[in-house]
Design a protein around this motif. Structure first.
Motif, short mmCIF file in Angstrom:
data_model
loop_
_atom_site.label_atom_id
_atom_site.label_comp_id
_atom_site.label_asym_id
_atom_site.label_seq_id
_atom_site.Cartn_x
_atom_site.Cartn_y
_atom_site.Cartn_z
N GLU A 115 -15.58 3.92 -5.63
CA GLU A 115 -15.52 4.87 -6.65
C GLU A 115 -16.16 4.64 -8.11
N LYS B 165 -12.09 -1.53 -13.60
CA LYS B 165 -12.27 -0.22 -14.15
C LYS B 165 -12.31 -0.39 -15.69
N GLU C 62 0.91 -1.08 -0.03
CA GLU C 62 0.16 -0.06 0.15
C GLU C 62 0.76 1.00 0.04
N SER D 26 -7.03 -0.68 -11.86
CA SER D 26 -7.65 -2.02 -11.18
C SER D 26 -8.64 -2.53 -12.24
N TRP E 37 -11.63 1.02 -3.25
CA TRP E 37 -11.65 1.60 -4.41
C TRP E 37 -12.94 1.16 -5.26
#
Length: 394
Positions: free
Chosen positions: A227, A360, A108, A357, A224
């Motif tokens: 998002e 997406k 991370e 990722s 994420w």
């Protein structure tokens, strides 16, 4: 197209199996520091259709110059290396300006700087592109976008041996000698907000047809995912790992004893990292043998509203070891996913650049192709769709 695969353990050769079966692929090279692993992989791959396309090369990815020189001859790179080598592989791809698909996630703390370097290089680097993370998030987006409103998302995935044995009822199915155990807290979504809970908590039991009763515990919701436009209103979200019953309790004891810690402690004048000691101690018990067979259970559920009614979508799959080829269930579903995405990039079907990722970019027609290619490899998903009439207030 030409594909370079970094790593020749359990996952790298499985990436090659899927890649060489594609008529558009003319050459695949496995790069690794271990000549013994390379020789065994080449011998094994020679038995598969397209095996004549496979070559091997000694490569230390920590030698960035050597990595860059090798990458220049390929259209795309697939990293099947341990997590601690994820960043060096990405840095080499940045220097070579070659797209890369990584089965794992960088640490991370490394992600922000890697993201800046990848963006500056103008290449695509897809991280966490295996089964979980990877295919689980791709499926989560697919289901979420088929509901008018998503209120809950629950992901559960894990690899288990067909025959559990003491002390953990588990075998390392991804490769390497490090147990996939961590002491960090896990993310969940509760009441629309991201929060943390103890890892290995939230255990639940459920039955899987043809497998039996299994256990799932909190491993960590991928932040994420929030998002994605389809998940902006998510109220509840979990991402759990699946094992045979009793695993979470054992892992919790190891966590509470400090045996998952990564900070060194002093023992009789010598510095010892608890997690490394634990991995070494348990290695003989968790390394798969030639007789071990594994199962991957995959389950993604989205709940919300569809057509004004409560709706539920569930995608499930049970993947088993291929006894004919010897490929493990985990290698098949993990490595094949990465291999398919790598070929999509090489063909120019994924125009996005940056640190990406998979959910997406693998959507719409590319999602359909992913499902079709996995199905052709014997990995299929059952989709359950339910809508119910809401109860009337009296």
């Amino acid at each position: 197209m030409r594909i370079l695969i970094l790593g020749s353990g359990m996952m790298g050769p499985a990436v090659a199996v899927n890649a060489v079966a594609d008529g558009d692929v003319e050459r695949v090279v496995l790069g690794d520091l271990d000549r013994g692993l390379l020789d065994r992989a080449r011998k094994k791959l020679a038995k598969f259709p397209g095996g004549e396309k496979v070559g091997t090369a000694l490569l230390d990815i920590l030698d960035q110059g050597a990595g860059v020189r090798m990458m220049h001859d390929f259209d795309v790179v697939v990293s099947a290396l341990p997590q601690q080598l994820s960043a060096p592989a990405i840095e080499a791809a940045v220097a070579a300006r070659k797209p890369l698909v990584d089965l794992t996630l960088p640490l991370e703390a490394e992600i922000p700087e890697l993201g800046r370097r990848v963006a500056k290089a103008g290449i695509a680097v897809v991280t966490g592109c295996g089964v979980d993370p990877g295919l689980t998030e791709i499926m989560a987006r697919f289901l979420a976008e088929r509901l008018d409103k998503v209120e809950e998302l629950h992901i559960c995935c894990g690899g288990i041996p067909e025959e559990p044995r003491p002390p953990l009822g588990y075998k390392i199915v991804f490769g390497g000698r490090q147990l996939p155990l961590r002491e960090e807290e896990a993310y969940v979504v509760e009441n629309g907000k991201l929060k943390t809970v103890p890892r290995y908590s939230g255990t639940e039991l459920f039955a899987v047809a043809g497998v039996g009763e299994v256990e799932a515990y909190h491993e960590g919701f991928m932040p994420w995912l929030l998002e994605l436009p389809a998940l902006k209103g998510l109220r509840s979200g979990t991402q759990k790992t699946l094992r045979w019953p009793g695993f979470a309790a054992r892992a919790t004891v190891l966590r509470e004893l400090g045996l998952l810690g990564r900070e060194p402690i002093t023992v009789d004048g010598a510095e010892v990292v608890p997690k490394r000691f634990l991995d070494a101690l348990l290695a003989p018990h968790v390394q798969p043998t030639g007789k071990d067979r594994d199962i991957v259970v995959f389950r993604v559920e989205a709940r919300g509203v569809q057509g004004g009614k409560p709706g539920r979508l569930l995608a499930e799959s049970v993947v088993r070891c291929d006894r004919k080829t010897g490929l493990t269930a985990m290698a098949r579903i993990t490595a094949f996913t990465a291999a398919i995405v790598a070929r999509m990039i090489a063909r120019g079907e994924i125009p996005e650049k940056g640190l990406l990722s998979p959910e997406k970019i693998v959507t719409g027609p590319l999602f359909d192709r992913m499902m079709n290619e996995l199905a052709a490899a014997g990995i299929r998903f059952d989709l359950t769709k339910e809508t119910t009439q809401p109860l009337r207030q009296t």
